[in-house]
Scaffold this motif. Structure first.
Motif, PDB file in Angstrom:
ATOM      1  N   ILE A   1      52.996  14.396  -8.283  1.00  0.00           N
ATOM      2  CA  ILE A   1      54.068  14.482  -7.277  1.00  0.00           C
ATOM      3  C   ILE A   1      53.748  13.577  -6.088  1.00  0.00           C
ATOM      4  O   ILE A   1      54.614  12.836  -5.612  1.00  0.00           O
ATOM      5  N   LEU A   2      52.515  13.608  -5.612  1.00  0.00           N
ATOM      6  CA  LEU A   2      52.124  12.781  -4.472  1.00  0.00           C
ATOM      7  C   LEU A   2      52.248  11.294  -4.806  1.00  0.00           C
ATOM      8  O   LEU A   2      52.775  10.512  -4.006  1.00  0.00           O
ATOM      9  N   ALA A   3      51.807  10.901  -5.982  1.00  0.00           N
ATOM     10  CA  ALA A   3      51.899   9.496  -6.387  1.00  0.00           C
ATOM     11  C   ALA A   3      53.359   9.058  -6.479  1.00  0.00           C
ATOM     12  O   ALA A   3      53.722   7.966  -6.015  1.00  0.00           O
ATOM     13  N   GLU A   4      54.182   9.906  -7.052  1.00  0.00           N
ATOM     14  CA  GLU A   4      55.605   9.582  -7.180  1.00  0.00           C
ATOM     15  C   GLU A   4      56.277   9.514  -5.810  1.00  0.00           C
ATOM     16  O   GLU A   4      57.108   8.643  -5.559  1.00  0.00           O
TER      17      GLU A   4
ATOM     18  N   PHE B   1      49.850  14.368   1.652  1.00  0.00           N
ATOM     19  CA  PHE B   1      51.248  14.782   1.689  1.00  0.00           C
ATOM     20  C   PHE B   1      51.727  14.772   3.134  1.00  0.00           C
ATOM     21  O   PHE B   1      50.963  15.096   4.048  1.00  0.00           O
ATOM     22  N   PRO B   2      52.994  14.431   3.362  1.00  0.00           N
ATOM     23  CA  PRO B   2      53.507  14.526   4.732  1.00  0.00           C
ATOM     24  C   PRO B   2      53.750  15.980   5.101  1.00  0.00           C
ATOM     25  O   PRO B   2      54.072  16.800   4.233  1.00  0.00           O
TER      26      PRO B   2
ATOM     27  N   VAL C   1      66.506  12.520  -0.161  1.00  0.00           N
ATOM     28  CA  VAL C   1      66.322  11.271  -0.909  1.00  0.00           C
ATOM     29  C   VAL C   1      64.827  11.044  -1.183  1.00  0.00           C
ATOM     30  O   VAL C   1      64.450  10.585  -2.257  1.00  0.00           O
ATOM     31  N   LEU C   2      64.010  11.400  -0.220  1.00  0.00           N
ATOM     32  CA  LEU C   2      62.563  11.236  -0.384  1.00  0.00           C
ATOM     33  C   LEU C   2      61.990  12.221  -1.399  1.00  0.00           C
ATOM     34  O   LEU C   2      60.946  11.965  -1.996  1.00  0.00           O
ATOM     35  N   LEU C   3      62.664  13.337  -1.568  1.00  0.00           N
ATOM     36  CA  LEU C   3      62.167  14.392  -2.460  1.00  0.00           C
ATOM     37  C   LEU C   3      62.871  14.421  -3.811  1.00  0.00           C
ATOM     38  O   LEU C   3      62.587  15.290  -4.634  1.00  0.00           O
ATOM     39  N   ASP C   4      63.756  13.480  -4.047  1.00  0.00           N
ATOM     40  CA  ASP C   4      64.484  13.427  -5.313  1.00  0.00           C
ATOM     41  C   ASP C   4      63.603  12.742  -6.357  1.00  0.00           C
ATOM     42  O   ASP C   4      63.775  11.562  -6.668  1.00  0.00           O
ATOM     43  N   LEU C   5      62.637  13.497  -6.875  1.00  0.00           N
ATOM     44  CA  LEU C   5      61.635  12.957  -7.785  1.00  0.00           C
ATOM     45  C   LEU C   5      61.620  13.740  -9.097  1.00  0.00           C
ATOM     46  O   LEU C   5      61.671  14.975  -9.076  1.00  0.00           O
ATOM     47  N   PRO C   6      61.516  13.057 -10.226  1.00  0.00           N
ATOM     48  CA  PRO C   6      61.446  13.763 -11.516  1.00  0.00           C
ATOM     49  C   PRO C   6      60.299  14.771 -11.582  1.00  0.00           C
ATOM     50  O   PRO C   6      60.461  15.854 -12.134  1.00  0.00           O
ATOM     51  N   SER C   7      59.161  14.430 -11.000  1.00  0.00           N
ATOM     52  CA  SER C   7      58.012  15.338 -11.064  1.00  0.00           C
ATOM     53  C   SER C   7      58.263  16.632 -10.293  1.00  0.00           C
ATOM     54  O   SER C   7      57.811  17.704 -10.717  1.00  0.00           O
TER      55      SER C   7
END
Length: 95
Positions: A10-13, A51-52, A70-76
């Motif tokens: 998640i952090l990398a993504e 992490f922020p 938008v910043l948190l719209d991640l597949p992971s």
């Protein structure tokens, strides 16, 4: 997969997504961090070193002029939430 591995993914993504958005908008790290967040702290977030905080996430989104989602719209994140919610629903049904 261990939970710590999931958080690393998640952090990398997140950091990759942040860098992509900042570059697409043509903004510097200084502009993105603004006056409320140190450039060094921003760099750690963008490099995937940390992490922020919630406050930092809001500051970054505000300076990028985007919705924080938008910043948190991640597949992971979606996968992580889906896996966790299925486990929670199963444990609730078994009681």
């Amino acid at each position: 997969m261990k939970e710590t591995d999931e958080w690393k993914i998640i952090l990398a993504e997140f950091s990759t997504n942040l860098l992509k958005i900042r570059n697409k908008l043509g903004m510097s790290q200084e502009e993105t961090s603004g006056l409320e967040l140190s450039v060094r702290n921003y760099q750690k977030i963008e490099k995937g070193e940390s992490f922020p905080s919630f406050k930092s996430l809001i500051i970054i989104a505000k300076n990028l002029e985007i919705d924080p989602s938008v910043l948190l719209d991640l597949p992971s994140i979606k996968k992580f939430i889906n896996i966790k919610s299925k486990k929670s629903k199963n444990s609730l049904h078994n009681k």
